[in-house]
Design a protein around this motif. Structure first.
Motif, mmCIF file in Angstrom:
data_model
loop_
_atom_site.group_PDB
_atom_site.id
_atom_site.type_symbol
_atom_site.label_atom_id
_atom_site.label_comp_id
_atom_site.label_asym_id
_atom_site.label_seq_id
_atom_site.Cartn_x
_atom_site.Cartn_y
_atom_site.Cartn_z
ATOM 1 N N GLN A 30 -6.543 -6.638 23.730
ATOM 2 C CA GLN A 30 -5.192 -6.422 23.207
ATOM 3 C C GLN A 30 -5.227 -5.438 22.032
ATOM 4 N N LEU A 31 -6.180 -5.666 21.141
ATOM 5 C CA LEU A 31 -6.355 -4.789 19.988
ATOM 6 C C LEU A 31 -6.682 -3.371 20.458
ATOM 7 N N LYS A 55 7.833 -11.167 8.280
ATOM 8 C CA LYS A 55 7.444 -11.940 7.098
ATOM 9 C C LYS A 55 5.964 -11.687 6.812
ATOM 10 N N LEU A 56 5.649 -11.430 5.531
ATOM 11 C CA LEU A 56 4.253 -11.227 5.141
ATOM 12 C C LEU A 56 3.581 -12.591 5.054
ATOM 13 N N ILE A 57 2.583 -12.816 5.897
ATOM 14 C CA ILE A 57 1.891 -14.109 5.850
ATOM 15 C C ILE A 57 0.449 -13.944 5.366
ATOM 16 N N GLY A 58 -0.045 -12.717 5.373
ATOM 17 C CA GLY A 58 -1.380 -12.462 4.847
ATOM 18 C C GLY A 58 -2.485 -12.808 5.827
ATOM 19 N N ILE A 59 -3.696 -12.602 5.358
ATOM 20 C CA ILE A 59 -4.884 -12.801 6.185
ATOM 21 C C ILE A 59 -5.532 -14.104 5.764
ATOM 22 N N SER A 60 -5.813 -14.964 6.729
ATOM 23 C CA SER A 60 -6.432 -16.240 6.373
ATOM 24 C C SER A 60 -7.953 -16.177 6.503
ATOM 25 N N SER A 61 -8.463 -15.305 7.387
ATOM 26 C CA SER A 61 -9.915 -15.265 7.563
ATOM 27 C C SER A 61 -10.560 -14.239 6.637
ATOM 28 N N ASP A 62 -11.859 -14.241 6.619
ATOM 29 C CA ASP A 62 -12.635 -13.329 5.783
ATOM 30 C C ASP A 62 -12.373 -11.883 6.198
ATOM 31 N N ILE A 63 -11.893 -11.078 5.264
ATOM 32 C CA ILE A 63 -11.506 -9.698 5.567
ATOM 33 C C ILE A 63 -12.693 -8.870 6.071
ATOM 34 N N PHE A 64 -13.864 -9.072 5.467
ATOM 35 C CA PHE A 64 -15.023 -8.264 5.871
ATOM 36 C C PHE A 64 -15.482 -8.635 7.270
ATOM 37 N N GLU A 65 -15.382 -9.920 7.595
ATOM 38 C CA GLU A 65 -15.693 -10.374 8.948
ATOM 39 C C GLU A 65 -14.732 -9.725 9.945
ATOM 40 N N LEU A 66 -13.445 -9.715 9.583
ATOM 41 C CA LEU A 66 -12.433 -9.090 10.438
ATOM 42 C C LEU A 66 -12.749 -7.613 10.654
ATOM 43 N N ALA A 71 -14.407 -3.184 14.171
ATOM 44 C CA ALA A 71 -15.327 -2.077 14.449
ATOM 45 C C ALA A 71 -16.074 -2.337 15.759
ATOM 46 N N ASP A 72 -16.477 -3.587 15.971
ATOM 47 C CA ASP A 72 -17.208 -3.968 17.172
ATOM 48 C C ASP A 72 -16.343 -3.819 18.428
ATOM 49 N N ILE A 73 -15.100 -4.306 18.356
ATOM 50 C CA ILE A 73 -14.177 -4.209 19.497
ATOM 51 C C ILE A 73 -13.953 -2.740 19.862
ATOM 52 N N ILE A 74 -13.734 -1.906 18.841
ATOM 53 C CA ILE A 74 -13.484 -0.489 19.080
ATOM 54 C C ILE A 74 -14.704 0.169 19.732
ATOM 55 N N ALA A 75 -15.890 -0.128 19.197
ATOM 56 C CA ALA A 75 -17.112 0.480 19.721
ATOM 57 C C ALA A 75 -17.379 0.070 21.165
ATOM 58 N N TYR A 79 -12.944 4.396 24.758
ATOM 59 C CA TYR A 79 -13.629 5.658 25.047
ATOM 60 C C TYR A 79 -12.594 6.768 25.148
ATOM 61 N N PRO A 80 -12.871 7.955 24.608
ATOM 62 C CA PRO A 80 -13.909 8.306 23.637
ATOM 63 C C PRO A 80 -13.785 7.453 22.373
ATOM 64 N N SER A 81 -14.772 7.539 21.502
ATOM 65 C CA SER A 81 -14.793 6.707 20.287
ATOM 66 C C SER A 81 -13.575 6.965 19.412
#
Length: 145
Positions: A30-31, A55-66, A71-75, A79-81
């Motif tokens: 989906q992303l 409505k702004l609800i913000g991020i609940s999980s670790d931003i760096f993990e996200l 980056a992983d999903i995109i890679a 295609y192309p990158s």
């Protein structure tokens, strides 16, 4: 002086050809579809941490993990990158994650798994649509000009 955050102004205008909101990070494909559709059209921003009613609800999980996950999903999926800009915006003390994609230089972009014929997506209004064969050819023509 209360300056309204430019991103907040965009959010208040609602989803469009170049703007999409998600309460949380969409599942892999989906992303990838949304980012591919942006790259094949005018570019755009996917904002994580905003619900459908704007409505702004913000991020609940670790931003760096996200960010790693994105980056992983995109890679693995695109295609192309694609090389989106991924950054955090803090609005009214709420952290949002923004994934910003420019119009691509190597069109058409598509889901690797589905190949160019089935995996090319474009933005139509505020939605992602599978591109027709003719549209894919048009993207290729635009790319070669």
């Amino acid at each position: 002086m209360n300056q309204t955050h430019p991103l907040l102004v965009q959010i208040q205008q609602g989803e469009s050809k170049t703007l999409e909101f998600k309460a949380e990070l969409p599942k892999g494909e989906q992303l990838a579809k949304t980012l591919i559709a942006f790259a094949n059209c005018a570019g755009g921003k996917l904002i994580i941490g905003v619900d459908d009613s704007r409505k702004l609800i913000g991020i609940s999980s670790d931003i760096f993990e996200l960010q790693d996950k994105i980056a992983d999903i995109i890679a693995t999926s695109c295609y192309p990158s694609l090389l989106p800009e991924i950054y955090i915006e803090n609005i009214q003390n709420i952290e949002l994650l923004v994934i910003e994609v420019s119009r691509g230089a190597l069109m058409p972009y598509y889901l690797k798994k589905h190949g160019k014929e089935q995996g090319t997506y474009i933005r139509l209004g505020a939605t992602n649509r599978q591109a027709s064969f003719e549209y894919i050819q048009e993207l290729e023509r635009q790319d070669s000009n």
